[in-house]
Design an enzyme around this catalytic site. Structure first.
Site, PDB file in Angstrom:
ATOM      1  N   SER A  17       0.126  -3.916  -3.000  1.00 14.03           N
ATOM      2  CA  SER A  17      -0.043  -5.129  -3.795  1.00 14.03           C
ATOM      3  C   SER A  17       0.883  -5.103  -5.013  1.00 14.03           C
ATOM      4  CB  SER A  17      -1.514  -5.288  -4.182  1.00 14.03           C
ATOM      5  OG  SER A  17      -1.749  -6.558  -4.732  1.00 14.03           O
ATOM      6  N   ASP A  25       1.346  -5.225   1.789  1.00  7.35           N
ATOM      7  CA  ASP A  25       0.986  -6.570   1.348  1.00  7.35           C
ATOM      8  C   ASP A  25       1.319  -6.765  -0.132  1.00  7.35           C
ATOM      9  OD1 ASP A  25       0.150  -9.000   2.484  1.00  7.35           O
ATOM     10  OD2 ASP A  25      -1.736  -8.921   1.386  1.00  7.35           O
ATOM     11  N   HIS A  60      -6.176  -8.728   2.626  1.00  5.20           N
ATOM     12  CA  HIS A  60      -5.188  -8.100   1.741  1.00  5.20           C
ATOM     13  C   HIS A  60      -5.130  -6.588   1.968  1.00  5.20           C
ATOM     14  CE1 HIS A  60      -2.473  -8.042  -1.602  1.00  5.20           C
ATOM     15  NE2 HIS A  60      -3.315  -7.518  -2.471  1.00  5.20           N
TER      16      HIS A  60
END
Length: 463
Positions: free
Chosen positions: A166, A190, A261
């Site tokens: 992330s 991601d 996610h």
């Protein structure tokens, strides 16, 4: 090296531990002797936290109890070995990532390396996402200073690998920029989308930030970055809704917001721990992949299919032939090991009028194990004497198929049931092209009724 406004200052320090208390001479228990990732709570998130970075070193000699290291204390870090950094992302509740321990152990199981967990939980823990994202370049500055020290001790940039999750993916990119893209590899799991979508390369992770950059996109419609960012970009299930994740808040609010996610992390972890390979297919779009238009790599083709995850860098030897980054698609199962096995189902039909509908296929072996594939992403047009090639995905690999069951549906609620006459149905494995294809000839499917057949060796069909 590039300068993006955050010069490497000597007054930025990585503090190994807080100052010892006055009673530090007392005997400590095991938990105190073994440093742990910073654990905070929602109260800390509400108040906000200032940035503080700690580095935890794991090796095969200490897989569970790390050393806290910094630019002056390297501990047992061996600069002649590969060094892998794991950088987490935004932590809105202050908890430690549930996957950290597994990914550390799995990396050390596949390779004798240094694994460094970058703990910036103090800084990432806040209910204001903007505050956490604004600290990414400062974290990158601290890591850059530490890597500079490794290089001074004899380490090679070729052996530096950063796995960023992330916001951590963009931190990895900022570090790579400081070394002019000469880091060995960056994997973005991601990469965060909010506040980074649409930004120029200098303000986000980019394919030029390392010698090889691979990305897994698992939540492009919400928390993840949508567009390709690496030398190779993997889009499991199209990068959208991941199987097994809640489709609404009624499936669990926390899981609903983070399951898609986080799936990138668990897919990467599966590439380290599971026996099946997560094979992927270069393609222009997810729809083309689902329609079977991109199964042009593998055992019978010139190039191998890219593998997602830890072994994705095997694909980089083929990138020299390509002018543009590679975008790949694949589907997964809803749970570990996530692998699906691909078959082409080739159908030649005979009907005066076109039949439009969907096909469900079940395979069963002699032991009674059954696996099912629904080809329902778009209606299939069956025309007289026209072969339709359908790509079916199964969560079991059955090397000996005893029976095949087919169900034809149109989705209509009213009207007489339609019939679909099949002149030939052929089943052939994509993953195991050496297996002999299986066929069945001249049978009829009645709408919404399951028809079970025993496959036969294929023969030439005269029409």
């Amino acid at each position: 090296m590039l300068d993006f406004g955050y010069p490497r200052q000597t007054d930025i320090l990585i503090l190994p531990v807080p100052p010892p208390p006055e009673n530090a001479h007392r005997k400590q228990d095991t938990r105190e002797k073994c440093p742990a990732f910073t654990k905070l709570n929602i109260q800390s998130a509400l108040v906000g936290t200032s940035l503080h970075v700690k580095l935890f070193l794991y090796t095969r000699r200490n897989t569970t109890c790390p050393e806290v290291i910094n630019s002056t204390v390297l501990g047992e870090l061996d600069v002649t070995k590969k060094t892998t950094f794991i950088v987490h992302g935004y932590r809105p509740t202050g908890s430690a990532p549930v996957w950290l321990g597994d990914i550390v152990k799995s990396l050390l199981a596949v390779d004798d390396m240094n694994v460094i967990v970058v703990d910036w939980n103090r800084g990432a823990t806040t209910v204001v996402y903007h505050h956490a994202s604004s600290r990414t370049k400062k974290v990158a500055q601290i890591l850059t200073k530490f890597i500079d020290h490794l290089l001074a001790e004899g380490a090679s940039l070729d052996d530096i690998y950063i796995i960023g999750v992330s916001l951590g993916a963009h931190i990895a990119g900022f570090v790579g920029k400081m070394f002019d893209g000469e880091l060995g590899r960056i994997t973005g799991l991601d990469p965060a989308g909010p506040l980074f979508n649409g930004k120029p390369p200098k303000d986000r992770l980019d394919s030029g930030d390392a010698q090889f950059v691979d990305i897994i996109h698992s939540d492009i419609d919400a928390l993840g970055y949508k567009e390709p960012l690496g030398n190779i970009d993997f889009y499991p299930n199209g990068g959208l809704d991941q199987p097994g994740c809640p489709k609404s808040v009624f499936g669990g609010m926390q899981s609903y917001f983070k399951c898609d996610h986080q799936r990138a992390v668990f897919l990467y972890l599966a590439s380290l721990t599971e026996k099946c390979n997560l094979t992927t297919y270069p393609c222009r779009s997810y729809r083309d992949y689902r329609n079977g238009l991109c199964i042009n790599c593998g055992a019978e083709q010139k190039d191998p299919c890219p593998l997602m995850g830890y072994y994705a860098d095997r694909w980089k030897i083929y990138l020299g032939r390509k002018d543009t980054p590679t975008t790949v698609f694949f589907d997964t199962a809803s749970k570990k090991p996530y692998c699906l096995y691909h078959y082409f189902v080739d159908i030649i039909s005979w009907n005066k009028d076109i039949r439009r509908g969907f096909i469900t296929i079940k395979l069963k072996n002699r032991a009674g194990i059954t696996t099912e594939s629904k080809i329902d992403h778009q209606a299939i047009a069956f025309q007289k004497y026209q072969e339709v090639n359908l790509l079916a995905r199964f969560d079991q690999d059955l090397d000996e198929v005893a029976t095949i069951s087919l169900t034809f549906t149109t989705g209509r609620l009213l009207g007489a049931k339609q019939m679909l006459r099949i002149l030939r149905m052929k089943l052939r494995s994509v993953d195991h092209p050496n297996r002999a294809p299986m066929c069945r000839y001249d049978f009829i499917l009645i709408e919404n009724k399951e028809t079970t057949i025993q496959p036969l060796p294929c023969r030439t069909l005269q029409m």
